[in-house]
Design a protein around this motif. Structure first.
Motif, PDB file in Angstrom:
ATOM      1  N   GLY A 249       0.812  -1.204   0.000  1.00 47.65           N
ATOM      2  CA  GLY A 249       0.000   0.000   0.000  1.00 47.65           C
ATOM      3  C   GLY A 249       0.844   1.251   0.000  1.00 47.65           C
ATOM      4  N   THR A 250       0.257   2.327  -0.511  1.00 49.76           N
ATOM      5  CA  THR A 250       0.938   3.619  -0.549  1.00 49.76           C
ATOM      6  C   THR A 250       0.258   4.652   0.334  1.00 49.76           C
ATOM      7  N   ASP A 251      -0.889   4.292   0.911  1.00 45.65           N
ATOM      8  CA  ASP A 251      -1.623   5.227   1.761  1.00 45.65           C
ATOM      9  C   ASP A 251      -1.613   4.710   3.193  1.00 45.65           C
ATOM     10  N   HIS A 252      -2.623   5.035   3.967  1.00 48.24           N
ATOM     11  CA  HIS A 252      -2.658   4.654   5.370  1.00 48.24           C
ATOM     12  C   HIS A 252      -2.921   3.162   5.560  1.00 48.24           C
ATOM     13  N   ASP A 253      -2.377   2.631   6.637  1.00 43.01           N
ATOM     14  CA  ASP A 253      -2.613   1.233   7.009  1.00 43.01           C
ATOM     15  C   ASP A 253      -3.867   1.185   7.867  1.00 43.01           C
ATOM     16  N   THR A 254      -5.012   1.026   7.239  1.00 37.92           N
ATOM     17  CA  THR A 254      -6.291   1.007   7.933  1.00 37.92           C
ATOM     18  C   THR A 254      -6.951  -0.359   7.781  1.00 37.92           C
ATOM     19  N   ALA A 255      -8.036  -0.542   8.511  1.00 35.68           N
ATOM     20  CA  ALA A 255      -8.777  -1.802   8.420  1.00 35.68           C
ATOM     21  C   ALA A 255      -9.335  -1.997   7.019  1.00 35.68           C
ATOM     22  N   SER A 256      -9.681  -0.914   6.351  1.00 33.86           N
ATOM     23  CA  SER A 256     -10.188  -1.024   4.973  1.00 33.86           C
ATOM     24  C   SER A 256      -9.112  -1.576   4.058  1.00 33.86           C
ATOM     25  N   PHE A 257      -7.877  -1.136   4.256  1.00 32.35           N
ATOM     26  CA  PHE A 257      -6.753  -1.634   3.459  1.00 32.35           C
ATOM     27  C   PHE A 257      -6.493  -3.110   3.750  1.00 32.35           C
ATOM     28  N   THR A 258      -6.549  -3.504   4.996  1.00 33.63           N
ATOM     29  CA  THR A 258      -6.260  -4.902   5.342  1.00 33.63           C
ATOM     30  C   THR A 258      -7.304  -5.845   4.753  1.00 33.63           C
ATOM     31  N   THR A 357      10.482 -14.110  -3.431  1.00 33.38           N
ATOM     32  CA  THR A 357      10.815 -14.837  -2.202  1.00 33.38           C
ATOM     33  C   THR A 357      10.337 -16.280  -2.297  1.00 33.38           C
ATOM     34  N   THR A 358      11.239 -17.213  -2.072  1.00 27.13           N
ATOM     35  CA  THR A 358      10.905 -18.640  -2.060  1.00 27.13           C
ATOM     36  C   THR A 358      11.638 -19.314  -0.902  1.00 27.13           C
ATOM     37  N   THR A 359      11.238 -20.529  -0.592  1.00 28.44           N
ATOM     38  CA  THR A 359      11.916 -21.334   0.425  1.00 28.44           C
ATOM     39  C   THR A 359      12.093 -22.749  -0.103  1.00 28.44           C
ATOM     40  N   ARG A 360      12.889 -23.532   0.595  1.00 35.85           N
ATOM     41  CA  ARG A 360      13.111 -24.915   0.197  1.00 35.85           C
ATOM     42  C   ARG A 360      11.852 -25.754   0.342  1.00 35.85           C
ATOM     43  N   LYS A 361      10.910 -25.284   1.165  1.00 31.95           N
ATOM     44  CA  LYS A 361       9.666 -26.038   1.355  1.00 31.95           C
ATOM     45  C   LYS A 361       8.586 -25.625   0.365  1.00 31.95           C
ATOM     46  N   GLY A 362       8.958 -24.798  -0.608  1.00 26.59           N
ATOM     47  CA  GLY A 362       8.024 -24.507  -1.697  1.00 26.59           C
ATOM     48  C   GLY A 362       7.164 -23.278  -1.531  1.00 26.59           C
ATOM     49  N   LEU A 363       7.549 -22.339  -0.658  1.00 30.70           N
ATOM     50  CA  LEU A 363       6.762 -21.122  -0.490  1.00 30.70           C
ATOM     51  C   LEU A 363       6.696 -20.350  -1.800  1.00 30.70           C
ATOM     52  N   LYS A 364       5.499 -19.898  -2.160  1.00 32.19           N
ATOM     53  CA  LYS A 364       5.300 -19.039  -3.318  1.00 32.19           C
ATOM     54  C   LYS A 364       4.543 -17.799  -2.871  1.00 32.19           C
ATOM     55  N   VAL A 365       4.975 -16.644  -3.375  1.00 30.65           N
ATOM     56  CA  VAL A 365       4.399 -15.373  -2.936  1.00 30.65           C
ATOM     57  C   VAL A 365       3.978 -14.555  -4.146  1.00 30.65           C
ATOM     58  N   HIS A 366       2.779 -13.993  -4.053  1.00 34.10           N
ATOM     59  CA  HIS A 366       2.315 -13.039  -5.064  1.00 34.10           C
ATOM     60  C   HIS A 366       2.271 -11.664  -4.415  1.00 34.10           C
ATOM     61  N   ALA A 367       2.722 -10.656  -5.133  1.00 34.98           N
ATOM     62  CA  ALA A 367       2.720  -9.300  -4.604  1.00 34.98           C
ATOM     63  C   ALA A 367       2.230  -8.340  -5.671  1.00 34.98           C
ATOM     64  N   GLU A 368       1.495  -7.319  -5.227  1.00 35.59           N
ATOM     65  CA  GLU A 368       1.048  -6.301  -6.158  1.00 35.59           C
ATOM     66  C   GLU A 368       0.870  -4.976  -5.430  1.00 35.59           C
ATOM     67  N   LEU A 369       0.880  -3.906  -6.180  1.00 33.66           N
ATOM     68  CA  LEU A 369       0.758  -2.564  -5.631  1.00 33.66           C
ATOM     69  C   LEU A 369      -0.710  -2.220  -5.418  1.00 33.66           C
ATOM     70  N   ASP A 370      -0.991  -1.580  -4.294  1.00 36.61           N
ATOM     71  CA  ASP A 370      -2.332  -1.064  -4.022  1.00 36.61           C
ATOM     72  C   ASP A 370      -2.183   0.433  -3.752  1.00 36.61           C
ATOM     73  N   ASP A 371      -2.421   1.242  -4.790  1.00 36.11           N
ATOM     74  CA  ASP A 371      -2.254   2.688  -4.649  1.00 36.11           C
ATOM     75  C   ASP A 371      -3.561   3.409  -4.372  1.00 36.11           C
ATOM     76  N   SER A 372      -4.570   2.665  -3.902  1.00 37.30           N
ATOM     77  CA  SER A 372      -5.845   3.281  -3.550  1.00 37.30           C
ATOM     78  C   SER A 372      -5.688   4.105  -2.279  1.00 37.30           C
ATOM     79  N   LEU A 373      -6.618   5.021  -2.077  1.00 34.47           N
ATOM     80  CA  LEU A 373      -6.599   5.866  -0.880  1.00 34.47           C
ATOM     81  C   LEU A 373      -7.434   5.227   0.218  1.00 34.47           C
ATOM     82  N   TYR A 374      -6.878   5.185   1.413  1.00 34.50           N
ATOM     83  CA  TYR A 374      -7.570   4.630   2.573  1.00 34.50           C
ATOM     84  C   TYR A 374      -7.481   5.648   3.705  1.00 34.50           C
ATOM     85  N   PRO A 375      -8.407   6.595   3.729  1.00 31.13           N
ATOM     86  CA  PRO A 375      -8.337   7.662   4.730  1.00 31.13           C
ATOM     87  C   PRO A 375      -8.430   7.118   6.154  1.00 31.13           C
ATOM     88  N   ALA A 376      -7.669   7.739   7.029  1.00 33.00           N
ATOM     89  CA  ALA A 376      -7.684   7.340   8.438  1.00 33.00           C
ATOM     90  C   ALA A 376      -8.801   8.076   9.170  1.00 33.00           C
TER      91      ALA A 376
END
Length: 410
Positions: A249-258, A357-376
């Motif tokens: 995220g690029t805005d506030h860390d709010t419950a809406s963002f989570t 990011t990976t691990t020997r046990k096969g962890l796979k991670v997806h990541a993406e940008l969230d540039d929406s506004l989340y007012p506090a």
């Protein structure tokens, strides 16, 4: 005619070849033997060639003259009993107790000690001891501290605060619920916010391989870049499939963002992995944007439940136990290791490093940008909160509850 240099140089060469193996006693015996062989003026010449003092050579000559026959078992002691400089704790009896009072003023001395709120470096301690009538050098202070059982140590994070009486019972409850949900083929996710990161050419802890002498250059001061700002990574870890989703995220860390992050995970990964799911279980910390007392968190979960049409069961970890959240040591720790020593110069770099990011046990991670506004500061009124279909568990309902989808109107 014999030139003096022709005498001194061979002695110097012989001594330099043996110096590395000679102790104090053998050095003076070697020098004494050379001086004895030279005769008159030999002591001066040997002293010049070897650097051994004339006094030490005289002592060695006396030792050689006392030897009437070869010694079968040479003594291990180099000096005579009682020889050498007296220990500082023998010449200054009160030194050790004075030092102990300085390093532990609260338990062994005056709590108003001038060093109570001062960095106790060796030089500071030596200066304070000297001012109090115990002249001593700072290297000696270091030796004395080691004799007292002290060593340089950093702070260690081990205190978790007061334990809740039902802490263990809550962990057992979460483990039981998790096992049941996984056996039923339902998704169990662990969620949390990772530490906020400055975006830009800033120092990132850790080291990475670079051409020798060419470390990546970063800014000296960590002032926030007004254009790039901070990155707020929020993660979802799927316990059953060992996969992760991170929204940056690029805005506030709010419950809406989570909750929006959970929604994106469900639409992209969760629904495909669990097509027959009858319930979604979420484990989260007790504080922060997904805290057990945050009304907006529950309101956003209600909206999510209305969309996915299955109940959402939430279990919060007991107070002071956030480090036991599975996402911390199964996802976030590996992300930190993957980008150690790498400046997070842009959001794109952050997303690529997280997704890589990976691990020997096969962890796979997806990541993406969230540039929406989340007012506090968004408040949930009592009337809005009453509209949430919230069912609290009999065991610590403030930590364990279920949110059911509301009926579809019309």
């Amino acid at each position: 005619m014999i030139i003096e240099d022709d005498i001194i140089e061979p002695i110097r060469i012989r001594f330099s070849k043996l110096a590395w193996i000679l102790d104090e006693r053998m050095r003076r015996l070697f020098a004494a033997a050379e001086a004895s062989a030279l005769g008159r003026g030999g002591i001066t010449k040997v002293a010049q060639a070897t650097g051994v003092s004339r006094r030490a050579i005289h002592v060695g000559l006396r030792e050689l003259s006392d030897l009437k026959e070869p010694v079968k078992n040479p003594p291990k002691r180099i000096r005579k009993e009682g020889a050498g400089r007296k220990s500082v704790i023998q010449t200054d009896v009160g030194l050790m107790s004075a030092l102990e009072k300085l390093v532990e003023p609260m338990t062994r001395g005056d709590p108003e000690s001038p060093l109570r709120w001062t960095c106790k470096s060796l030089r500071t301690l030596a200066g304070e001891l000297s001012a109090n009538g115990h002249p001593v050098s700072y290297p000696v202070v270091g030796d004395l501290l080691r004799e007292l059982g002290y060593s340089l140590q950093a702070n260690r994070k081990v205190l978790e605060g007061s334990d809740h009486p039902d802490r263990n019972a809550q962990f057992e409850f979460i483990n039981e619920q998790t096992t049941q949900q996984l056996m039923a083929g339902n998704p169990v996710i662990s969620v949390d916010t990772k530490k906020k990161e400055l975006v830009g050419a800033y120092k990132n802890n850790g080291t990475t391989w670079c051409p020798e002498g060419k470390p990546e250059q970063v800014k000296v001061h960590d002032f926030v870049d007004k254009e790039l700002g901070r990155a707020n990574p929020y993660g979802v870890y799927d316990v059953g499939s060992n996969t992760g989703w991170v929204s940056v995220g690029t805005d506030h860390d709010t419950a809406s963002f989570t909750v929006e992050t959970i929604r994106r995970w469900w639409r992209t990964m969760g629904r495909q992995s669990y097509p027959a799911a009858s319930e979604l279980m979420i484990t989260a910390d007790g504080g922060g944007s997904n805290g057990s007392r945050v009304r907006l968190w529950k309101m956003e979960l209600q909206r999510l439940a209305d969309e996915i049409r299955i109940p959402i069961h939430v279990s919060h970890l007991p107070p002071g136990t956030s480090k036991w959240n599975k996402i911390e040591h199964r996802l976030f720790s590996y992300i930190s290791m993957n980008w150690r020593g790498r400046p997070l110069i842009s959001h794109e770099v952050i997303i690529n490093l997280i997704a890589g990011t990976t691990t020997r046990k096969g962890l796979k991670v997806h990541a993406e940008l969230d540039d929406s506004l989340y007012p506090a500061g968004i408040k949930v009124s009592d009337d809005e909160f009453k509209q949430i279909h919230l069912t609290r568990n009999m065991f610590h309902g403030e930590w364990n509850y279920r949110i059911d989808p509301r009926p579809i109107v019309g």
